[in-house]
Structure formats: structure tokens, C-alpha cells
Design a protein around this motif. Structure first.
Motif, PDB file in Angstrom:
ATOM      1  N   ARG A 176       0.854  -0.960  -0.007  1.00  0.00           N
ATOM      2  CA  ARG A 176      -0.160  -0.334  -0.020  1.00  0.00           C
ATOM      3  C   ARG A 176       0.689   1.270   0.024  1.00  0.00           C
ATOM      4  N   PRO A 177       0.106   2.369  -0.745  1.00  0.00           N
ATOM      5  CA  PRO A 177       1.187   3.517  -0.693  1.00  0.00           C
ATOM      6  C   PRO A 177       1.797   3.818   0.703  1.00  0.00           C
ATOM      7  N   LYS A 178       2.057   5.149   0.685  1.00  0.00           N
ATOM      8  CA  LYS A 178       1.876   6.000   1.698  1.00  0.00           C
ATOM      9  C   LYS A 178       1.612   7.590   1.423  1.00  0.00           C
ATOM     10  N   ALA A 179       0.966   7.741   2.347  1.00  0.00           N
ATOM     11  CA  ALA A 179       0.035   9.244   1.848  1.00  0.00           C
ATOM     12  C   ALA A 179       1.258  10.087   2.216  1.00  0.00           C
ATOM     13  N   CYS A 180       1.343  11.101   0.445  1.00  0.00           N
ATOM     14  CA  CYS A 180       2.239  11.519   0.260  1.00  0.00           C
ATOM     15  C   CYS A 180       2.352  13.107   1.083  1.00  0.00           C
ATOM     16  N   MET A 181       3.016  13.010   1.481  1.00  0.00           N
ATOM     17  CA  MET A 181       3.170  14.358   3.211  1.00  0.00           C
ATOM     18  C   MET A 181       1.981  14.649   3.206  1.00  0.00           C
ATOM     19  N   ASN A 182       1.486  13.444   3.708  1.00  0.00           N
ATOM     20  CA  ASN A 182       0.443  13.426   4.674  1.00  0.00           C
ATOM     21  C   ASN A 182      -1.138  14.091   3.855  1.00  0.00           C
ATOM     22  N   GLY A 183      -0.968  14.143   2.788  1.00  0.00           N
ATOM     23  CA  GLY A 183      -1.414  14.333   1.602  1.00  0.00           C
ATOM     24  C   GLY A 183      -1.510  15.723   0.514  1.00  0.00           C
ATOM     25  N   TRP A 184      -1.701  15.352  -0.519  1.00  0.00           N
ATOM     26  CA  TRP A 184      -1.401  17.146  -0.814  1.00  0.00           C
ATOM     27  C   TRP A 184      -2.037  17.817  -0.739  1.00  0.00           C
ATOM     28  N   GLY A 185      -1.145  18.883  -0.753  1.00  0.00           N
ATOM     29  CA  GLY A 185      -1.079  19.786   0.414  1.00  0.00           C
ATOM     30  C   GLY A 185      -1.396  20.033   1.373  1.00  0.00           C
ATOM     31  N   SER A 186      -1.670  19.633   2.567  1.00  0.00           N
ATOM     32  CA  SER A 186      -2.543  20.013   3.632  1.00  0.00           C
ATOM     33  C   SER A 186      -1.863  19.819   4.552  1.00  0.00           C
ATOM     34  N   VAL A 187      -0.310  20.041   4.990  1.00  0.00           N
ATOM     35  CA  VAL A 187      -0.067  20.088   6.417  1.00  0.00           C
ATOM     36  C   VAL A 187       1.703  20.628   5.360  1.00  0.00           C
ATOM     37  N   PHE A 188       1.461  20.343   4.100  1.00  0.00           N
ATOM     38  CA  PHE A 188       3.928  20.901   4.119  1.00  0.00           C
ATOM     39  C   PHE A 188       3.767  21.162   2.866  1.00  0.00           C
ATOM     40  N   LEU A 189       4.413  22.670   2.539  1.00  0.00           N
ATOM     41  CA  LEU A 189       5.134  23.383   1.143  1.00  0.00           C
ATOM     42  C   LEU A 189       6.275  24.144   1.488  1.00  0.00           C
ATOM     43  N   ASN A 190       6.627  23.426   0.166  1.00  0.00           N
ATOM     44  CA  ASN A 190       7.612  23.390   0.004  1.00  0.00           C
ATOM     45  C   ASN A 190       7.955  24.280  -1.125  1.00  0.00           C
ATOM     46  N   VAL A 191       8.867  25.865  -0.684  1.00  0.00           N
ATOM     47  CA  VAL A 191       9.157  26.554  -1.642  1.00  0.00           C
ATOM     48  C   VAL A 191      10.547  26.550  -2.604  1.00  0.00           C
ATOM     49  N   ALA A 192      10.926  26.848  -4.113  1.00  0.00           N
ATOM     50  CA  ALA A 192      12.275  25.904  -4.060  1.00  0.00           C
ATOM     51  C   ALA A 192      13.048  27.274  -4.475  1.00  0.00           C
ATOM     52  N   PRO A 193      14.075  26.643  -4.549  1.00  0.00           N
ATOM     53  CA  PRO A 193      15.157  28.046  -4.710  1.00  0.00           C
ATOM     54  C   PRO A 193      14.698  28.860  -5.322  1.00  0.00           C
ATOM     55  N   ASP A 194      13.902  28.546  -7.186  1.00  0.00           N
ATOM     56  CA  ASP A 194      13.664  29.214  -7.602  1.00  0.00           C
ATOM     57  C   ASP A 194      12.238  30.598  -7.769  1.00  0.00           C
ATOM     58  N   GLY A 195      11.952  29.968  -6.440  1.00  0.00           N
ATOM     59  CA  GLY A 195      10.572  30.542  -5.929  1.00  0.00           C
ATOM     60  C   GLY A 195       9.320  29.463  -6.213  1.00  0.00           C
ATOM     61  N   LEU A 196       9.087  28.663  -6.896  1.00  0.00           N
ATOM     62  CA  LEU A 196       7.961  28.047  -6.495  1.00  0.00           C
ATOM     63  C   LEU A 196       7.562  27.654  -5.836  1.00  0.00           C
ATOM     64  N   ALA A 197       6.730  27.598  -5.907  1.00  0.00           N
ATOM     65  CA  ALA A 197       6.078  26.532  -4.389  1.00  0.00           C
ATOM     66  C   ALA A 197       4.913  25.954  -5.142  1.00  0.00           C
ATOM     67  N   LEU A 198       5.975  24.580  -4.122  1.00  0.00           N
ATOM     68  CA  LEU A 198       5.357  22.606  -4.687  1.00  0.00           C
ATOM     69  C   LEU A 198       4.559  22.515  -3.013  1.00  0.00           C
ATOM     70  N   PRO A 199       3.800  21.628  -3.357  1.00  0.00           N
ATOM     71  CA  PRO A 199       2.888  20.191  -1.970  1.00  0.00           C
ATOM     72  C   PRO A 199       3.697  19.472  -2.028  1.00  0.00           C
ATOM     73  N   CYS A 200       5.196  18.915  -2.742  1.00  0.00           N
ATOM     74  CA  CYS A 200       5.903  18.500  -2.136  1.00  0.00           C
ATOM     75  C   CYS A 200       7.070  18.222  -2.818  1.00  0.00           C
ATOM     76  N   HIS A 201       8.719  18.168  -2.802  1.00  0.00           N
ATOM     77  CA  HIS A 201      10.020  18.551  -3.713  1.00  0.00           C
ATOM     78  C   HIS A 201       9.576  17.768  -4.578  1.00  0.00           C
ATOM     79  N   GLU A 202       9.096  17.364  -5.298  1.00  0.00           N
ATOM     80  CA  GLU A 202       9.159  16.474  -6.940  1.00  0.00           C
ATOM     81  C   GLU A 202       8.159  17.166  -7.479  1.00  0.00           C
ATOM     82  N   ALA A 203       7.435  17.867  -7.412  1.00  0.00           N
ATOM     83  CA  ALA A 203       5.966  17.652  -7.815  1.00  0.00           C
ATOM     84  C   ALA A 203       6.557  18.904  -8.809  1.00  0.00           C
ATOM     85  N   ARG A 204       7.513  19.466  -9.298  1.00  0.00           N
ATOM     86  CA  ARG A 204       7.329  20.377 -10.322  1.00  0.00           C
ATOM     87  C   ARG A 204       7.413  19.375 -11.890  1.00  0.00           C
TER      88      ARG A 204
END
Length: 385
Positions: free
Chosen positions: A242-270
Motif C-alpha cells: 500500500r502506498p504512503k500518504a505522500c506528505m500526509n496528503g497533497w497540500g494538506s500540511v506541507f508547503l515546499n518553496v524551491a530556490p527559484d520561488g516555485l511553491a510546491l506541495p512536495c519536493h518533486e512536484a515540479r
């Protein structure tokens, strides 16, 4: 469901954890790095100090309480001390995720004064030879000095080691190293297969027998030390049904901001096609979190296909990881193929079957690939602790 303007959303109140990837530059060349594969050719300018402080302020107003400062190697920037101090003043618990390269006596003293709550230090292995091979740098001795420096400045010792086929048999020695360093928390995170780790998967995926022995060793060590050290052993997705709930669910508790300013719901979403991720230079964090189409794309259940849409476990795992689904099946709305209900689960079982062979990878697999960032590789390693 809540309606904001013309956008139907399922977002929670606000992010609890903001991760600031302040740079993708790194002096190491780890074979499991999750920096974007096209970083060297496509990456543009990094956010300024002022941009980052604006992100912190707006995220704090949304309710975020945890601030991670990471990279790449965050210490390649000379304004980390400012970010730590200002983030602490805003009310965040601030933690720094680092290879340790570039952490001098002067800098750690400034972090202490600025209120940094935690330093998470990464090692590649318990031996100098393999540690230095896996990062393609001579850094084991530097990291060992940094570990002492962290303890001397009365920080909790948080040690992170990414496990994989090449080092998992050393887990006993790794745990002994952690104990000798006075580690308070140890995260033994089996490699997850994104970016460079996916390219090197045939070299990195452990066998089932290696995993079994590693867990047994970890459990014996846990019994021996009791409450002296907290140990976390994270099994690779591919060995679950069974898969993990990635980052507890998309856009639920975690917000990642990349060096160029892209806001992402996980590290790899771009990597995901069809989504335009908002940039913090152009949008405020409130709009990004609550209203942006990208952050609402995989909230709730309306996007789900079968078997997810009728699965009793959909509210627990949310269909798994969207990035993994895209990487392995070509469609981000598919069930994460880790799930044995997925029609694409054979992709996982075939990769796992290959890993059971005594000598992996097979002859026709390309040589192991190291993350390269040569123009930024030497400056920090040359610094004296």
C-alpha cells in the motif's frame, strides 16, 4: 468542500510545515540526490534574502509553525543566519538540514544566538571509504568534526543516513557510529526513487533479505539502548503493498518553496505535466495555498480514478504519491503503482524481483550516475571547521 471565488477547494486551514529549499547548489554529488535532473541547464536565479523573509512572514500568518531550511546545501548561502534569526522571531521552530560542509565555529555560534532549534546532519555511511564514494567527495572527516561541533554547542544530535543496497549491510556500524557521536535522533531512511535515485535504482534497491536483516539489527539495537536514542527505520515504498500518504496528503500540511520561488506541495512536484506551479515572486502565500489551481489539483477525491475512487483506504493514503505515479506510469492521476490494487503494480514487482539477484545491477544497466554541480563543489569543502 469550501468555495473560494470560483475555485472549489478542499484545503485545510493552512500549512503547518514550510520547507525552504534555499539553494540547489551542493558540494556533494550523492547518487540518491533529489535535486531536479535538469537543474544545471534550466535553473535560473535564486530568491533573495528579502524574498525568503516575505515567504516566511506570509506562511506564518497562514498558521505555519515549523520552518525547515534545506537545499541542496543551505550553507552555500551566506544569509542563512539572517533567515534563522528572523524565522525564530516570527515564532517558528527552525531546523537546518545540512551535510555539515561549511558549518564553522563562527556560523554555529551565530545559529545558536539566532535561536536555531535543531541541526539535522547527514552521513552517507559509517566508513570513510563508502561515505566519500557515495558523495564523490572527501568529506567524512569534515562531517565527523561537525558532529562534535553540534554537540559542543548543545544542540540535539539528529543524524540522517539514507539507506540503500550499497550501505544497508553496514547498519550495525552506522548505529554504533551514531551512539558514539551522542546522537539523540537517528533517521534511517531507505532511499525513495526520484530524480537521481530513480536513475540509479538498479544499484540502490536493497534485496528483501538485506531489508530483513537491517530491520532486525535496528530492533536489537533499539532494545539495547532503550530510550537513550530515538530510531526511525523507513522502509522503501517498493516493499509495501500500500502506498504512503505522500506528505500526509497533497497540500494538506506541507508547503515546499524551491530556490527559484516555485511553491510546491512536495519536493518533486515540479516534474508533473499540466500544472503551472505559482511563484512566490508573483503571488502571496495565501493565494498560493488556498486558491492556486496547482495546489487544489489533487486535494479531495474528485481527481481519482479507479481503483482509488472506490477504495476504502482512499482517505488514508490519498492514492499514494502523484510524482511516483507519473514517473512510473506516465499519468499523475493513476493509482501509485506501489499499491497492489494498481493495474501497473507489475512495474514495482519487476523492479523488486531484479533486486533479489545476488549481483545487481544487470550487465546492461548504465553505470552509476553522480549528481554533478562542479562549479559549486569545492568552495565549502575547503573551509576549515
Amino acid at each position: 468542500m469550501k468555495k473560494i471565488g470560483s475555485v472549489q477547494t478542499n484545503q485545510p486551514k493552512g500549512p503547518l510545515w514550510v520547507n525552504a529549499e534555499i539553494t540547489y547548489k551542493c558540494p556533494l554529488h550523492c547518487v540518491f540526490c533529489y535535486n531536479p535532473l535538469d537543474y544545471a541547464s534550466t535553473f535560473k536565479s535564486e530568491l533573495s534574502t528579502e524574498d525568503w523573509l516575505k515567504v516566511f512572514k506570509q506562511s506564518r500568518e497562514l498558521g505555519a509553525v515549523q520552518l525547515g531550511i534545506s537545499g541542496g546545501e543551505p550553507l552555500m548561502r551566506d544569509d542563512v543566519e539572517i533567515m534563522v534569526e528572523e524565522g525564530t522571531k516570527m515564532g517558528y521552530y527552525v531546523n537546518l538540514l545540512t551535510s555539515g560542509i561549511g558549518l564553522t565555529e563562527k556560523r554555529i555560534a551565530a545559529f545558536k544566538e539566532g535561536g536555531l532549534g535543531q541541526i539535522q546532519l547527514s552521513f552517507q555511511d559509517s566508513t570513510k571509504e563508502l561515505n566519500d564514494f557515495l558523495s564523490s567527495t572527501k568529506t567524512f572527516e569534515l562531517k565527523s568534526k561537525v558532529a562534535k561541533l553540534i554537540k559542543e554547542h548543545d544542540y540535539p544530535m539528529v543524524l540522517n543516513v539514507v539507506l540503500h543496497r550499497l550501505n544497508i549491510d553496514h547498519i550495525g556500524q552506522i548505529l554504533e557510529m551514531a551512539e558514539a557521536m551522542g546522537a539523540d535522533h537517528v533517521e534511517l531512511a531507505n532511499s525513495q526513487y526520484y530524480a537521481w535515485a530513480l536513475k540509479n535504482r538498479a544499484y540502490l534497491m536493497p534485496s528483501a533479505e538485506q531489508l530483513r536483516k537491517a530491520e532486525e539489527t535496528t530492533n536489537r539495537f533499539r532494545e539495547k539502548i532503550g530510550n537513550k536514542m530515538k530510531l526511525y527505520f523507513i522502509v522503501p515504498d517498493y516493499y509495501s503493498n500500500r502506498p504512503k500518504a505522500c506528505m500526509n496528503g497533497w497540500g494538506s500540511v506541507f508547503l515546499n518553496v524551491a530556490p527559484d520561488g516555485l511553491a510546491l506541495p512536495c519536493h518533486e512536484a515540479r516534474m508533473l505535466p499540466g500544472l503551472t506551479f505559482p511563484n512566490v515572486r508573483d503571488n502571496d502565500m495565501g493565494w498560493i495555498w488556498n486558491e492556486s489551481p496547482a495546489f487544489n489539483a489533487y486535494r479531495g477525491e474528485s481527481w481519482m480514478q479507479e481503483p482509488c475512487s472506490s477504495c476504502d483506504e482512499r482517505t488514508k493514503d490519498f492514492g499514494g504519491c502523484r510524482c511516483q505515479a507519473f514517473q512510473l506510469t506516465g499519468d499523475a492521476t493513476n493509482t501509485d503503482p506501489v499499491c497492489d490494487k494498481s493495474p501497473h503494480h507489475n512495474i514495482i514487482t519487476e523492479a523488486v524481483e531484479l533486486a533479489q539477484k545476488p549481483q545487481a545491477p544487470a550487465v546492461d544497466v548504465k553505470p552509476i550516475i553522480f549528481f554533478r554541480d562542479d562549479k559549486n563543489s569545492k568552495a565549502l569543502i575547503a573551509q576549515e571547521i
